[in-house]
Motif scaffolding. Structure first.
Motif, mmCIF file in Angstrom:
data_model
loop_
_atom_site.group_PDB
_atom_site.id
_atom_site.type_symbol
_atom_site.label_atom_id
_atom_site.label_comp_id
_atom_site.label_asym_id
_atom_site.label_seq_id
_atom_site.Cartn_x
_atom_site.Cartn_y
_atom_site.Cartn_z
ATOM 1 N N ARG A 1 44.307 52.975 44.966
ATOM 2 C CA ARG A 1 45.215 53.466 44.224
ATOM 3 C C ARG A 1 46.124 51.952 43.477
ATOM 4 N NH1 ARG A 1 48.239 58.465 45.134
ATOM 5 N NH2 ARG A 1 47.245 60.722 44.316
ATOM 6 N N VAL A 2 46.102 51.590 42.456
ATOM 7 C CA VAL A 2 46.280 51.129 42.259
ATOM 8 C C VAL A 2 47.245 51.627 40.765
ATOM 9 C CG1 VAL A 2 44.632 49.072 43.025
ATOM 10 C CG2 VAL A 2 44.918 50.290 40.585
ATOM 11 N N SER A 3 49.232 51.314 40.535
ATOM 12 C CA SER A 3 49.869 51.291 39.894
ATOM 13 C C SER A 3 49.214 51.022 37.934
ATOM 14 C CB SER A 3 50.796 50.979 39.152
ATOM 15 O OG SER A 3 50.967 49.540 39.381
ATOM 16 N N ARG A 4 48.838 51.680 37.428
ATOM 17 C CA ARG A 4 48.447 51.546 35.430
ATOM 18 C C ARG A 4 48.709 50.246 35.919
ATOM 19 N NH1 ARG A 4 49.789 56.692 33.668
ATOM 20 N NH2 ARG A 4 48.353 57.922 34.107
ATOM 21 N N GLU B 1 46.003 47.237 35.060
ATOM 22 C CA GLU B 1 46.055 46.264 33.174
ATOM 23 C C GLU B 1 45.977 44.721 33.261
ATOM 24 O OE1 GLU B 1 45.408 47.464 30.384
ATOM 25 O OE2 GLU B 1 45.431 49.269 30.710
ATOM 26 N N GLU B 2 46.901 44.344 34.782
ATOM 27 C CA GLU B 2 47.116 42.896 35.186
ATOM 28 C C GLU B 2 44.902 42.550 35.655
ATOM 29 O OE1 GLU B 2 49.204 40.201 35.297
ATOM 30 O OE2 GLU B 2 50.460 41.552 34.318
ATOM 31 N N LEU B 3 45.019 43.564 36.415
ATOM 32 C CA LEU B 3 43.181 42.872 37.385
ATOM 33 C C LEU B 3 42.298 43.190 35.269
ATOM 34 C CD1 LEU B 3 43.146 45.227 40.118
ATOM 35 C CD2 LEU B 3 43.247 43.184 40.420
ATOM 36 N N ARG B 4 42.619 43.921 34.430
ATOM 37 C CA ARG B 4 41.565 44.080 33.910
ATOM 38 C C ARG B 4 41.758 42.595 32.979
ATOM 39 N NH1 ARG B 4 43.112 49.121 30.523
ATOM 40 N NH2 ARG B 4 41.248 50.038 32.138
#
Length: 44
Positions: free
Chosen positions: A8-11, A15-18
């Protein structure tokens, strides 16, 4: 194929990973592995 586990990661983190992907088809697993590698190199 390797066994995978959901995490689980926050949105915001997603977005940072994306944004860190070097290619649109790169997996989040690849991005995280690259980040770990860079982190380990910086710790030496």
């Amino acid at each position: 194929m390797p066994v995978t586990e959901p995490i689980r990661v926050s949105r915001e983190v997603k977005e940072e990973l994306r944004g860190l992907k070097v290619h649109p088809r790169e997996t989040y697993d690849d991005v995280i592995r690259r980040l770990i590698e860079v982190y380990r190199k910086c710790q030496q």
